[in-house]
Write an enzyme that holds these catalytic residues in place. Sequence first.
Site, PDB file in Angstrom:
ATOM      1  N   ASP A  80      -0.345 109.575  -0.985  1.00 24.56           N
ATOM      2  CA  ASP A  80      -1.401 110.169  -1.798  1.00 24.56           C
ATOM      3  C   ASP A  80      -0.789 110.508  -3.162  1.00 24.56           C
ATOM      4  OD1 ASP A  80      -3.556 111.460  -2.827  1.00 24.56           O
ATOM      5  OD2 ASP A  80      -3.679 113.007  -1.289  1.00 24.56           O
ATOM      6  N   GLY A 108      -3.180 113.956  -6.662  1.00 20.18           N
ATOM      7  CA  GLY A 108      -4.372 114.430  -7.354  1.00 20.18           C
ATOM      8  C   GLY A 108      -5.049 115.585  -6.636  1.00 20.18           C
ATOM      9  N   ASP A 147      -7.436 109.839   7.148  1.00 17.27           N
ATOM     10  CA  ASP A 147      -6.296 110.748   7.300  1.00 17.27           C
ATOM     11  C   ASP A 147      -6.823 112.162   7.266  1.00 17.27           C
ATOM     12  OD1 ASP A 147      -5.192 112.371   4.603  1.00 17.27           O
ATOM     13  OD2 ASP A 147      -6.648 110.784   4.203  1.00 17.27           O
TER      14      ASP A 147
END
Length: 379
Positions: free
Chosen positions: A95, A98, A274
């Site tokens: 990831d 953000g 996820d």
Amino acid sequence: MAALTFRLEANATGSKARAGTIGTDHGEIQTPIFMPVGTVGSVKAVTQQQLKQDVQAQVILGNTYHLYLRPGTEVLEAAGGLHAFNGWDRPILTDSGGYQVFSLAANRKIKEEGVMFQSHIDGSRHLFTPESVMDIQRSIGADIIMAFDECPPYPSDYTYAKTSMELTHRWLDRCFKRLSETPDRYGYTQNLFPIVQGSTYADLRKASCEYIASANATGNAIGGLSVGEPEDMMYAFTESCCDILPADKPRYLMGVGTPWNLLECIHLGVDMFDCVMPTRNGRNGMLFTTEGVVNIRNKKWASDFSPIDPGLPNEMSRYYSKAYLRHLFVADELLALQLASIQNLSFYLWLVKEARRHILEGDYASWSREMILQVKRRL
């Protein structure tokens, strides 16, 4: 080295659910899939061997924000990337950070260049730009890297949501440009997934989906949902996004969610998920099982010597009793956190594997309706 591939194998009857296979340089991922979250390079309380053998995870997550701050890119580069550092030889997705920057609202400033933020560890100040985030993810060495985006809070007014979405799109262009200017690291391909934003406004979501689809990336993500909006709204926007995003690319719904969320969103056309829920809730004594939801701390389980979850193929779930696991929690034994985390992750991976089987067999719609009622039961 080869770019990520996606082979669509089946579309469910009476549903938008589909089964496929994602190909990466670290192996294949059969979809639909749930990806355990290993934020700092470790899925909390679970070893990599347990992830493979007990959980049967096919891909795990790392996080750019956390890995950048600790151990840092110098250490990761010296190790040969995150795969070599943590010993995980299957695919990894990172990831972009953000969402973490979004959650640090009191300690960050967003501008066109990027985001200035303070470290939660020592208060030091750092600047994330689309370019630096691509460089960091190159150094981490994930197979799938996420675009740097802004995740607007819920609720957001229309003007803020539109401005934020447009900034995310400009940042995406810069992410692609940076990747085109830099080589893959460690001898394998790193694939960029753009992220759809637009808050809870139908026209913005449509515009963002169309912009992201036009980028022709190897896969696409839906962000900015499961951030406090009603469940029905999350489903509605997930469906509308899946209807626009290309059918020949995997669709990843970020940060979702409960077992019933997974089943509903698979029905709408999502391939990848996820969430920290299985491990976080597990460490707090909430178990997700094939029979329903269990609060293992309740006294009712003190003399229940039945297996934790007799419906799972996982040997651990059948070996230990509910009474024993409750005892470990009450006694504050560390083993409780490990067993509960393995149980929940094993259940999530079993659930998506079963979903895939029923998609291939053609009865996903009827099976999922019954399963949603079953997994929501409070035992």
